[in-house]
Design an enzyme around this catalytic site. Structure first.
Site, mmCIF file in Angstrom:
data_model
loop_
_atom_site.group_PDB
_atom_site.id
_atom_site.type_symbol
_atom_site.label_atom_id
_atom_site.label_comp_id
_atom_site.label_asym_id
_atom_site.label_seq_id
_atom_site.Cartn_x
_atom_site.Cartn_y
_atom_site.Cartn_z
ATOM 1 N NE ARG A 52 -17.252 -37.834 -20.261
ATOM 2 C CZ ARG A 52 -17.120 -36.247 -20.649
ATOM 3 N NH1 ARG A 52 -15.841 -36.107 -21.135
ATOM 4 N NH2 ARG A 52 -18.218 -35.599 -20.543
ATOM 5 C CE LYS A 151 -18.871 -33.752 -16.865
ATOM 6 N NZ LYS A 151 -18.245 -32.662 -16.675
ATOM 7 C CD GLU A 184 -9.635 -30.325 -17.347
ATOM 8 O OE1 GLU A 184 -10.087 -30.740 -18.285
ATOM 9 O OE2 GLU A 184 -9.305 -31.329 -16.315
HETATM 10 N N1 PMP Z 1 -12.831 -30.302 -18.319
HETATM 11 C C1 PMP Z 1 -13.579 -30.265 -17.378
HETATM 12 C C2 PMP Z 1 -13.120 -30.192 -15.951
HETATM 13 C C3 PMP Z 1 -14.917 -30.416 -17.477
HETATM 14 O O1 PMP Z 1 -15.832 -30.264 -16.498
HETATM 15 C C4 PMP Z 1 -15.443 -30.582 -18.932
HETATM 16 C C5 PMP Z 1 -17.154 -30.834 -19.026
HETATM 17 N N2 PMP Z 1 -17.909 -29.415 -18.642
HETATM 18 C C6 PMP Z 1 -14.656 -30.482 -19.930
HETATM 19 C C7 PMP Z 1 -13.580 -30.513 -19.725
HETATM 20 C C8 PMP Z 1 -15.253 -30.696 -21.277
HETATM 21 O O2 PMP Z 1 -15.681 -32.082 -21.524
HETATM 22 P P1 PMP Z 1 -16.806 -32.295 -22.664
HETATM 23 O O3 PMP Z 1 -16.282 -31.890 -23.955
HETATM 24 O O4 PMP Z 1 -16.827 -33.839 -22.399
HETATM 25 O O5 PMP Z 1 -17.935 -31.664 -22.291
#
Ligand code: PMP
Length: 288
Positions: A52, A151, A184
């Site tokens: 990622r 990200k 989200e």
């Molecule tokens: N959405 C956002 C905006 C995030 O920053 C994160 C990670 N902290 C997530 C979802 C969750 O992703 P992951 O399970 O890969 O940590």
């Protein structure tokens, strides 16, 4: 023994770990990152996180000056130097030093930074009693502006939402997309359970494709729970039987109140609790 921070090949004491004020990571939020967990000395879903990171970098035309294997070795080296076997890794790649113009092509030396920390969980009562959310006015980034799938170091969209929910006295915010569908939270993906079925917004709703999200979908399906991605509105959240959030740091955290509406019976539900137990088994056992 102080914390040691990795920067592009070397380990520095915490107070000596510095990058330039001309780094575009600072000047423009130009860079990418990952948050990763370590359980029992193993980097959880290591390949998925590194992939990622490379996808995020590729999307912003940033060439990471290391291979995937070199990044993994550097993470292991940093964990070892800090004697961390259970904790959190923050992996950051900045655009590097440039001038005051926006031009990323003048930045010739991206920095790779690795910081480790002990485990940071929400307080235990959130897991026992559940979290409260509010919907905020800040709309999640339009995918054709800065895609939420990247990200990136530019988290202002999420920070603005976080400010709004904190002002309302609540820890997490539900962010909607430009069409009004649920996207989200500021640092976590969102799930509901309705009639025994697990539902979460699709990637096209404008979300980060969470790694914990996909682990939870897999765990649910393996346990015979139907798990689907679908567009949802706030109405769907309010009338859900259960709700929870997923993220690397949070793992799985139940939600019991949204916009002052009680969710289900106001306590973490059975499906949520089952998935929390399965997730714990997964991280305690054969994490890759
Ligand atoms: N959405 C956002 C905006 C995030 O920053 C994160 C990670 N902290 C997530 C979802 C969750 O992703 P992951 O399970 O890969 O940590």
């Amino acid at each position: 023994m102080g914390l040691k921070v990795y920067i592009s090949g070397d380990l520095y004491e915490r107070d000596e770990a510095r990058i330039s004020v001309f780094d575009h990571g600072l000047l423009y939020g130009d860079g990418v990152f990952e948050g990763i967990r370590v359980y029992g000395g193993r980097i959880f879903r290591c390949r998925e996180h590194v992939d990622r990171l490379f996808d995020s970098a590729h999307a912003i035309a940033l060439d990471i000056p290391m291979t995937r294997d070199e990044i993994v070795d550097a993470m292991r080296r940093t964990l070892e130097a800090n004697s961390v076997t259970d904790g959190y890794i923050r992996l950051v790649v900045t655009r590097g030093v440039g001038d005051l113009s926006l031009d990323p092509y003048r930045c010739r030396d991206p920095r790779v930074i690795i910081i480790t920390d002990s485990i940071q969980l929400y307080p235990p009562e959130y897991y026992d009693q559940g979290l409260e959310l509010v919907t905020v006015a800040t709309v999640r980034n339009h995918p054709n502006a800065v895609s939420p799938r990247i990200k990136s170091l530019n988290y202002l969209n999420n920070t603005l939402a976080k400010i709004e929910c904190m002002q309302a006295g609540v820890e997490e915010a539900v962010m909607l997309n430009k069409d009004g569908y649920v996207a989200e939270c500021t640092g976590d993906n969102i799930f509901i359970v309705k009639g025994g079925r697990l539902e979460t917004p699709p990637v096209h709703a404008g979300i980060l494709e969470g790694i914990t999200r996909s682990v939870v979908m897999d765990l649910a399906r393996a346990a015979g729970i139907d798990a689907v991605e679908r567009d949802m509105t706030r109405f769907d959240l309010y009338v859900a039987d259960e709700c929870f959030l997923t993220g690397t740091a949070a793992e799985i955290v139940p939600v019991v109140r949204i916009d002052s509406r009680q969710i289900g019976d106001g306590r973490p539900g059975p499906v949520t609790q089952k998935l929390m137990a399965l997730f714990r088994e997964q991280t305690a056992g054969k994490a890759d």
